[in-house]
Design an enzyme around this catalytic site. Structure first.
Site, PDB file in Angstrom:
ATOM      1  N   CYS A 267      -5.357   8.027   8.458  1.00 31.65           N
ATOM      2  CA  CYS A 267      -5.639   7.533   9.807  1.00 31.65           C
ATOM      3  C   CYS A 267      -5.418   8.622  10.847  1.00 31.65           C
ATOM      4  O   CYS A 267      -4.461   9.390  10.746  1.00 31.65           O
ATOM      5  CB  CYS A 267      -4.713   6.353  10.116  1.00 31.65           C
TER       6      CYS A 267
ATOM      7  N   ARG B  15      -0.334  15.211  12.695  1.00 31.46           N
ATOM      8  CA  ARG B  15       0.454  14.758  11.525  1.00 31.46           C
ATOM      9  C   ARG B  15       0.791  15.970  10.659  1.00 31.46           C
ATOM     10  O   ARG B  15       0.212  16.174   9.585  1.00 31.46           O
ATOM     11  CB  ARG B  15      -0.318  13.697  10.732  1.00 31.46           C
ATOM     12  N   PRO B  16       1.736  16.811  11.125  1.00 31.72           N
ATOM     13  CA  PRO B  16       2.060  18.026  10.362  1.00 31.72           C
ATOM     14  C   PRO B  16       2.763  17.712   9.039  1.00 31.72           C
ATOM     15  O   PRO B  16       3.253  16.596   8.844  1.00 31.72           O
ATOM     16  CB  PRO B  16       3.008  18.795  11.303  1.00 31.72           C
ATOM     17  N   ILE B  17       2.816  18.705   8.142  1.00 28.46           N
ATOM     18  CA  ILE B  17       3.546  18.501   6.880  1.00 28.46           C
ATOM     19  C   ILE B  17       4.618  19.578   6.697  1.00 28.46           C
ATOM     20  O   ILE B  17       5.009  19.897   5.586  1.00 28.46           O
ATOM     21  CB  ILE B  17       2.608  18.444   5.655  1.00 28.46           C
TER      22      ILE B  17
ATOM     23  N   ILE C  44       6.711   7.072  17.131  1.00 31.75           N
ATOM     24  CA  ILE C  44       6.464   7.821  15.883  1.00 31.75           C
ATOM     25  C   ILE C  44       5.237   8.724  16.016  1.00 31.75           C
ATOM     26  O   ILE C  44       5.286   9.905  15.665  1.00 31.75           O
ATOM     27  CB  ILE C  44       6.264   6.867  14.673  1.00 31.75           C
TER      28      ILE C  44
ATOM     29  N   ARG D 173      -9.123   0.006   3.362  1.00 28.79           N
ATOM     30  CA  ARG D 173      -8.226   1.010   2.769  1.00 28.79           C
ATOM     31  C   ARG D 173      -6.864   0.394   2.460  1.00 28.79           C
ATOM     32  O   ARG D 173      -6.168   0.838   1.538  1.00 28.79           O
ATOM     33  CB  ARG D 173      -7.996   2.166   3.760  1.00 28.79           C
TER      34      ARG D 173
ATOM     35  N   LYS E  32       0.830  -1.214   0.000  1.00 28.29           N
ATOM     36  CA  LYS E  32       0.000   0.000   0.000  1.00 28.29           C
ATOM     37  C   LYS E  32       0.865   1.266   0.000  1.00 28.29           C
ATOM     38  O   LYS E  32       0.654   2.169  -0.811  1.00 28.29           O
ATOM     39  CB  LYS E  32      -0.902   0.004   1.243  1.00 28.29           C
ATOM     40  N   ASN E  33       1.822   1.324   0.924  1.00 27.30           N
ATOM     41  CA  ASN E  33       2.537   2.598   1.070  1.00 27.30           C
ATOM     42  C   ASN E  33       3.531   2.859  -0.064  1.00 27.30           C
ATOM     43  O   ASN E  33       4.017   3.972  -0.220  1.00 27.30           O
ATOM     44  CB  ASN E  33       3.202   2.674   2.447  1.00 27.30           C
TER      45      ASN E  33
ATOM     46  N   ASP F  98       3.577   0.670  12.069  1.00 28.13           N
ATOM     47  CA  ASP F  98       2.390   0.093  11.421  1.00 28.13           C
ATOM     48  C   ASP F  98       2.126  -1.352  11.850  1.00 28.13           C
ATOM     49  O   ASP F  98       1.124  -1.939  11.456  1.00 28.13           O
ATOM     50  CB  ASP F  98       2.524   0.162   9.888  1.00 28.13           C
TER      51      ASP F  98
HETATM   52  N1  EPU Z   1       6.232  14.608  10.786  1.00 26.26           N
HETATM   53  C1  EPU Z   1       6.444  15.932  11.060  1.00 26.26           C
HETATM   54  N2  EPU Z   1       6.468  16.812  10.011  1.00 26.26           N
HETATM   55  C2  EPU Z   1       6.287  16.419   8.725  1.00 26.26           C
HETATM   56  C3  EPU Z   1       6.059  15.072   8.450  1.00 26.26           C
HETATM   57  C4  EPU Z   1       6.036  14.178   9.501  1.00 26.26           C
HETATM   58  O1  EPU Z   1       6.614  16.326  12.220  1.00 26.26           O
HETATM   59  O2  EPU Z   1       6.325  17.272   7.834  1.00 26.26           O
HETATM   60  C5  EPU Z   1       6.220  13.636  11.893  1.00 26.26           C
HETATM   61  C6  EPU Z   1       4.884  12.912  12.039  1.00 26.26           C
HETATM   62  O3  EPU Z   1       3.991  13.671  12.837  1.00 26.26           O
HETATM   63  C7  EPU Z   1       5.298  11.623  12.700  1.00 26.26           C
HETATM   64  C8  EPU Z   1       6.672  11.347  12.083  1.00 26.26           C
HETATM   65  O4  EPU Z   1       7.128  12.602  11.576  1.00 26.26           O
HETATM   66  O5  EPU Z   1       5.472  11.824  14.068  1.00 26.26           O
HETATM   67  C9  EPU Z   1       6.675  10.326  10.963  1.00 26.26           C
HETATM   68  O6  EPU Z   1       5.704  10.671   9.983  1.00 26.26           O
HETATM   69  P1  EPU Z   1       5.872  10.281   8.458  1.00 26.26           P
HETATM   70  O7  EPU Z   1       5.885  11.518   7.668  1.00 26.26           O
HETATM   71  O8  EPU Z   1       7.011   9.338   8.320  1.00 26.26           O
HETATM   72  O9  EPU Z   1       4.513   9.507   8.209  1.00 26.26           O
HETATM   73  P2  EPU Z   1       3.593   9.600   6.919  1.00 26.26           P
HETATM   74  O10 EPU Z   1       4.404   9.801   5.702  1.00 26.26           O
HETATM   75  O11 EPU Z   1       2.467  10.511   7.201  1.00 26.26           O
HETATM   76  C10 EPU Z   1       3.794   7.056   6.388  1.00 26.26           C
HETATM   77  C11 EPU Z   1       2.828   5.920   6.188  1.00 26.26           C
HETATM   78  C12 EPU Z   1       2.202   5.531   7.512  1.00 26.26           C
HETATM   79  C13 EPU Z   1       3.318   5.142   8.476  1.00 26.26           C
HETATM   80  C14 EPU Z   1       4.343   6.279   8.604  1.00 26.26           C
HETATM   81  C15 EPU Z   1       5.554   5.927   9.448  1.00 26.26           C
HETATM   82  C16 EPU Z   1       2.064   6.267   3.954  1.00 26.26           C
HETATM   83  C17 EPU Z   1       0.961   6.664   3.042  1.00 26.26           C
HETATM   84  N3  EPU Z   1       1.806   6.328   5.248  1.00 26.26           N
HETATM   85  O12 EPU Z   1       3.018   8.126   6.903  1.00 26.26           O
HETATM   86  O13 EPU Z   1       1.386   4.406   7.248  1.00 26.26           O
HETATM   87  O14 EPU Z   1       2.786   4.878   9.740  1.00 26.26           O
HETATM   88  O15 EPU Z   1       4.821   6.646   7.283  1.00 26.26           O
HETATM   89  O16 EPU Z   1       6.207   4.820   8.934  1.00 26.26           O
HETATM   90  O17 EPU Z   1       3.132   5.865   3.521  1.00 26.26           O
HETATM   91  C18 EPU Z   1      -0.279   2.851   7.698  1.00 26.26           C
HETATM   92  O18 EPU Z   1       0.073   2.262   6.666  1.00 26.26           O
HETATM   93  O19 EPU Z   1      -1.072   2.352   8.541  1.00 26.26           O
HETATM   94  C19 EPU Z   1       0.259   4.179   7.977  1.00 26.26           C
HETATM   95  C20 EPU Z   1      -0.283   5.024   8.848  1.00 26.26           C
END
Ligand code: EPU
Length: 430
Positions: free
Chosen positions: A117, A122-124, A327, A397, A22-23, A305
């Site tokens: 989820c 979950r900031p960007i 995380i 999903r 998926k990811n 995950d």
């Molecule tokens: N974070 C920030 N700022 C950012 C981005 C992330 O502070 O700009 C923080 C997040 O709040 C979190 C950490 O960094 O504490 C890690 O977040 P990450 O960005 O790695 O997560 P993501 O890209 O939103 C993906 C997977 C998730 C998985 C995480 C961690 C996808 C679509 N989603 O999310 O998958 O848990 O990486 O490995 O790839 C799942 O499959 O169930 C799922 C939630």
């Protein structure tokens, strides 16, 4: 409203074939937007995150043709840079990847803040930091993220947070930027590597994916490719946990055993037998497990995950287990549901303490998110009696044909569609 009804306590046996990751696929499909020619993507899983992504791309003007159930041809030439509004973005987290690809192709993008989820904050900010470093103006207005750049120029970026999403978006934005981009403190997850491999097969110049420094030398154009998505590490891990919780002997095919090592090691430590082969693993559950401590970490650490699923196995391990979630802020929402089934778990902030009980008992429970839903399935399969799992759309999903795969292993699981209770009736009941 669809729900699963599971009669627990049955031993399972046989083989299950793992679907595409998926990811990885939710990054690879949008990455096709960067190509000047049609691409064929194989081993795509039949999950709702894939159908939503393909629907968004089709509405943008991509020509989508399903070659068979697991292969799709995407012709991105007719794609227009249309905004992605909240109604679409709220349905999944990975709509953020349209920011990177549309920026890479059109030098502008307009995408609503994403859904996905609910795991806490979950900031960007790191995604935006990367876009800005490449010369992009980033604005947030009415819940929409607006990106625009006259030119994208390579730069050196150090992520303050190790982020899968920001690393993938950084790669997508940099792949056609001018000059060299260096991403430091990059995420090393298998899906990051898979995206880079896919882009390289289209003519990109990316090196270092899988390490914490990724170097991307911009190219003018990308060409078509045929690319097969890697198997899903987390779906495989989930079936390993199913075998453990039901004390069964299961063969799990189409896996990359190296990706499963953090999960394999923990299962072996608590008393599960795991045999590894080239592209499959055999998992043999034991009668008694011992509690352990687990802390989630970015790859190659124990994946967040898989945290709900392994915690569920530990509810029936002897002694005390301690789970630390490093995380996400809020990934213990499933604990209340497991307590309804008799688990003894207390949560304090990001730490859960599990006191093993002899058995879980079936109960009606609700999937609060994707992996929480998987955990409840595992709990229900191992429990005594019948469980009903509500809100299974979360599970669909990210897991292809979960109930069919489990039924083929001998599980007593069925999906039923129960009519929703009309709102007036609910009000009268209150
Ligand atoms: N974070 C920030 N700022 C950012 C981005 C992330 O502070 O700009 C923080 C997040 O709040 C979190 C950490 O960094 O504490 C890690 O977040 P990450 O960005 O790695 O997560 P993501 O890209 O939103 C993906 C997977 C998730 C998985 C995480 C961690 C996808 C679509 N989603 O999310 O998958 O848990 O990486 O490995 O790839 C799942 O499959 O169930 C799922 C939630």
């Amino acid at each position: 409203m669809e729900k699963y009804i599971i009669k627990g306590g049955k031993k399972l046996s046989g083989e299950v074939v793992i679907s595409g990751a998926k990811n990885a696929v939710v990054a690879i499909l949008p990455a096709v937007i960067l190509s000047d020619e049609p691409c064929v993507i194989e081993n795509i899983p039949g999950i709702s995150d894939v159908s939503i992504t393909l629907q968004i791309m089709s509405e943008m003007g991509a020509k989508i043709r399903m070659i068979n159930k697991t292969s799709v041809e995407i012709d991105p030439r007719g794609i227009m840079n249309v905004p992605i509004p909240y109604e679409k973005a709220k349905r999944m987290r990975a709509t953020t990847y349209f920011l990177g690809t549309l920026l890479g192709r059109f030098h502008s993008a307009h995408v609503s803040m994403p859904g996905g989820c609910n795991l806490g904050d979950r900031p960007i900010d790191q995604h935006l930091k990367c876009f800005a470093a490449l010369g992009t103006k980033c604005e947030l207005d009415g819940g929409m993220i607006h990106l625009s750049a006259d030119r994208l120029v390579g730069n050196q970026i150090f992520f303050d947070k190790n982020s899968v999403g920001a690393t993938i978006n950084g790669i997508m934005a940099a792949v056609k930027a001018e000059g060299l981009t260096i991403i430091e403190n990059a995420a090393k997850e298998p899906h990051v590597v898979d995206l880079a491999n896919c882009l390289n097969s289209m003519g990109a110049d990316i090196i270092g994916a899988g390490t914490d420094v990724i170097k991307i030398r911009g190219v003018r154009s990308l060409h078509g490719t045929t690319y097969s998505v890697i198997p899903d590490q987390i779906e495989a891990g989930t079936f390993m946990a199913v075998a453990a919780a039901t004390k069964s002997d299961i063969i799990i095919r189409n896996v990359i055993p190296k990706h499963l090592e953090p999960i394999t090691n923990k299962l072996i430590k608590i008393g599960v037998q795991v045999e590894q082969f080239d592209d499959y693993v055999r998992v043999i559950g034991g009668e008694n497990y011992v509690g352990t401590s687990i802390k989630t970490h970015p790859h190659p650490g124990f994946p967040t995950d898989m945290q709900p699923q392994i915690s569920t196995v530990l509810t029936c391990a002897s002694g005390t287990s301690m789970i630390t979630e490093s995380i996400f802020d809020n990934r213990f929402r499933y604990v209340d549901e497991l307590r309804r089934m008799g688990a003894n778990i207390s949560v304090e902030g990001r730490v859960a303490v599990i006191e093993g009980v002899e058995k879980l008992k079936g109960a009606p429970v609700r999937a609060t998110d994707l992996r929480a839903g998987a955990a409840l399935i595992i709990a229900a399969l191992g429990a005594e009696g019948t469980s009903e799992i509500y809100d299974i759309y979360h599970i669909e999903r990210g897991y292809e044909n979960m109930e069919i795969k489990l039924r083929d292993l001998g599980a007593d699981i069925k999906k039923v569609d129960e009519p929703d209770i009309p709102e007036t009736e609910t009000k009268q009941a209150i």
